[in-house]
Design a protein around this motif. Structure first.
Motif, PDB file in Angstrom:
ATOM      1  N   ILE A 319     -34.018 -47.782  26.098  1.00 30.36           N
ATOM      2  CA  ILE A 319     -33.503 -46.370  26.317  1.00 30.36           C
ATOM      3  C   ILE A 319     -33.750 -45.221  24.974  1.00 30.36           C
ATOM      4  O   ILE A 319     -33.875 -43.976  24.825  1.00 30.36           O
ATOM      5  CB  ILE A 319     -32.107 -46.298  26.333  1.00 30.36           C
ATOM      6  N   ARG A 323     -36.164 -42.083  25.272  1.00 30.13           N
ATOM      7  CA  ARG A 323     -35.325 -40.645  24.476  1.00 30.13           C
ATOM      8  C   ARG A 323     -35.561 -39.950  23.109  1.00 30.13           C
ATOM      9  O   ARG A 323     -35.980 -38.910  23.346  1.00 30.13           O
ATOM     10  CB  ARG A 323     -33.856 -41.216  23.947  1.00 30.13           C
ATOM     11  N   THR A 328     -35.797 -37.313  29.277  1.00 28.19           N
ATOM     12  CA  THR A 328     -35.013 -36.680  29.345  1.00 28.19           C
ATOM     13  C   THR A 328     -33.271 -37.703  29.835  1.00 28.19           C
ATOM     14  O   THR A 328     -33.600 -38.486  30.376  1.00 28.19           O
ATOM     15  CB  THR A 328     -34.769 -35.126  30.197  1.00 28.19           C
ATOM     16  N   ARG A 329     -32.535 -36.827  29.441  1.00 30.85           N
ATOM     17  CA  ARG A 329     -31.128 -37.890  30.363  1.00 30.85           C
ATOM     18  C   ARG A 329     -30.883 -38.044  31.827  1.00 30.85           C
ATOM     19  O   ARG A 329     -31.478 -38.753  32.015  1.00 30.85           O
ATOM     20  CB  ARG A 329     -29.524 -36.701  29.782  1.00 30.85           C
ATOM     21  N   ARG A 330     -31.448 -36.969  32.721  1.00 30.80           N
ATOM     22  CA  ARG A 330     -31.913 -36.896  33.836  1.00 30.80           C
ATOM     23  C   ARG A 330     -32.941 -37.977  34.551  1.00 30.80           C
ATOM     24  O   ARG A 330     -32.748 -39.280  35.416  1.00 30.80           O
ATOM     25  CB  ARG A 330     -32.438 -35.738  34.005  1.00 30.80           C
ATOM     26  N   GLN A 331     -33.853 -38.101  33.111  1.00 29.87           N
ATOM     27  CA  GLN A 331     -34.440 -39.437  33.915  1.00 29.87           C
ATOM     28  C   GLN A 331     -34.224 -40.855  33.592  1.00 29.87           C
ATOM     29  O   GLN A 331     -34.708 -41.470  34.243  1.00 29.87           O
ATOM     30  CB  GLN A 331     -36.328 -38.437  32.498  1.00 29.87           C
ATOM     31  N   ILE A 332     -33.777 -40.750  32.201  1.00 29.83           N
ATOM     32  CA  ILE A 332     -32.955 -42.306  32.134  1.00 29.83           C
ATOM     33  C   ILE A 332     -31.688 -42.326  33.346  1.00 29.83           C
ATOM     34  O   ILE A 332     -32.418 -43.373  33.719  1.00 29.83           O
ATOM     35  CB  ILE A 332     -32.382 -41.849  30.710  1.00 29.83           C
ATOM     36  N   ARG A 333     -31.435 -42.145  33.847  1.00 26.57           N
ATOM     37  CA  ARG A 333     -30.379 -41.737  34.766  1.00 26.57           C
ATOM     38  C   ARG A 333     -30.919 -42.453  36.078  1.00 26.57           C
ATOM     39  O   ARG A 333     -30.779 -43.301  36.626  1.00 26.57           O
ATOM     40  CB  ARG A 333     -29.166 -40.473  34.591  1.00 26.57           C
ATOM     41  N   ALA A 400     -28.112 -42.010  30.679  1.00 26.88           N
ATOM     42  CA  ALA A 400     -28.494 -41.492  30.287  1.00 26.88           C
ATOM     43  C   ALA A 400     -27.773 -40.416  29.236  1.00 26.88           C
ATOM     44  O   ALA A 400     -28.388 -39.740  28.272  1.00 26.88           O
ATOM     45  CB  ALA A 400     -27.811 -40.547  31.339  1.00 26.88           C
TER      46      ALA A 400
END
Length: 409
Positions: A319, A323, A328-333, A400
């Motif tokens: 992760i 990053r 982006t956090r949206r993609q990780i989420r 995220a």
């Protein structure tokens, strides 16, 4: 070190950040499942068990209801049964001998036939203890009884005008099983010891769900019962067929018609209501099992959530690296949420297959038609995906929120 502020004005513009599509999200999610196959299978198993239980609980009662509908359609839901009740003093009140002819005079009545109770026992041979009755009853039967019941002969033949005058008998399906008979050989018909004398068995009836008492009985002719077995001639049970749209109207006048002097001593029943009540009781148990299936699904969802939390902890460096490379956090989420949905969806698909298999096997064992409601099949996968989305929401948000520095530390 060159920074963005040091770039010359005529330099080419930097490329815009790449956005991951839904296909990319699911490919990333499936990658997480492929790298840990055993954990994925065990997590999906809990979902599969819950979905399979819910599919089976919905489909098996539907199959039972369809079998009941087919059975009632074949046997006819328009049959009424009249039995003697109790007198004012609590004693058994016999039906009058004129009950059947009187009932046949009712306009909407299409047929009526009776059996009469005979106080004797039946045994396979005369060497068996007289107290061993095998739980079987002996009835005198009118010749039109089989037509009234819409019954069929499994083996042999029914009582005819000739055989009904001689010591011959017809066995119900359960009675034949208990007496060790499964078919009739016309060349060498079996015999039973009935009322201290031999009776030749000429037929075995098929199942009669609307008249289970007939299945557990031995039937003899009305005349021979009076001549040889001390039968009084009073009907013990009268079976009545009425026009479909007049069943309730006929039901209201049957007691007074069968016994005009004592209508309160007559009991009138509609056997199809008993079958429907039995089916309703089965549906009540089905609701209980449906709740248990929901509990299993909930446990499976907790298992998926636990798997995803552990996955986030184990993949902190992955992760952090993604990053640091610009994810982006949206993609990780989205990546971890997709993995959770795929994991549960896989369990849902397996659960649907298991549920269909269980339903088909059980319906086949009961000789029922297998009914699989489409809403249960498609709903099973949808519910599994929804459980996966709910179970993966927290682990995905937790992943995220990880910063590159803390994840790579």
């Amino acid at each position: 070190m060159t920074t963005i502020m040091d770039r010359p004005a005529d330099a080419e513009p930097l490329p815009s950040p790449h956005r991951l599509g839904s296909g990319d999200m699911f490919r990333l999610g499936s990658h997480g499942m492929r790298t840990r196959p055993l954990r994925a299978v065990l997590s999906a198993l809990g979902i599969a068990i819950g979905i399979a239980a819910m599919i089976a609980v919905v489909s098996i009662p539907a199959s039972s209801s369809k079998a009941l509908s087919d059975k009632l359609a074949a046997l006819g839901p328009n049959m009424l049964v009249i039995k003697p009740g109790k007198s004012f003093m609590g004693q058994d009140a016999p039906l009058p001998k004129t009950a059947v002819p009187m009932i046949q005079r009712i306009g909407p009545v299409t047929a009526a036939g009776a059996t009469g109770n005979i106080a004797t026992t039946v045994r396979r041979n005369d060497q068996i203890d007289p107290g061993e009755t095998s739980g079987l009853a002996v009835y005198a039967a009118e010749q039109n009884l089989l037509d009234v019941l819409n019954g069929k002969v499994h083996s042999g033949k029914w009582l005819d005008p000739v055989s009904a005058k001689y010591p011959t008998a017809v066995l119900g399906s359960v009675a034949a099983t208990r007496l060790g008979m499964d078919n009739i050989d016309p060349a060498r018909p079996p015999q039973v010891w009935l009322g201290g004398q031999w009776f030749t068995v000429v037929g075995i009836l098929a199942e009669l769900p609307l008249a289970p008492e007939i299945e557990r009985s031995v039937l003899v002719g009305w005349d021979v019962a009076q001549q040889r077995l001390a039968f009084t001639g009073n009907p013990g049970t009268v079976y009545v067929r009425a026009q479909d749209n007049q069943v309730q109207n006929v039901r209201r006048v049957l007691a007074a018609t069968a016994s005009p002097e004592h209508p309160n001593e007559v009991e009138v029943a509609l056997p199809s209501e008993a079958l429907e009540a039995q089916n309703l009781a089965q549906e009540s148990y089905s609701a209980l099992f449906l709740a248990l299936g929901g509990v299993a699904l909930l446990v499976g969802g907790v298992g998926v959530a636990n798997t995803m939390v552990i996955s986030v902890l184990e993949r902190r460096r992955e992760i952090g690296l993604r990053r640091a490379l610009g994810a982006t956090r949206r993609q990780i989420r989205g990546q971890f949420l997709a993995e959770s949905v795929l994991l549960s969806g896989l369990g849902g698909l397996v659960g649907v297959v298991l549920g269909v298999g269980v339903t088909a096997a059980y319906a086949l064992s009961q000789s029922w038609p297998a009914v699989l409601p489409p809403i249960a099949l498609f709903g099973g996968v949808a519910i599994a995906a929804l459980v996966g989305a709910i179970a993966g929401a927290y682990p995905a948000m937790r992943a995220a929120l990880l910063t590159p520095t803390s994840a790579l530390a």
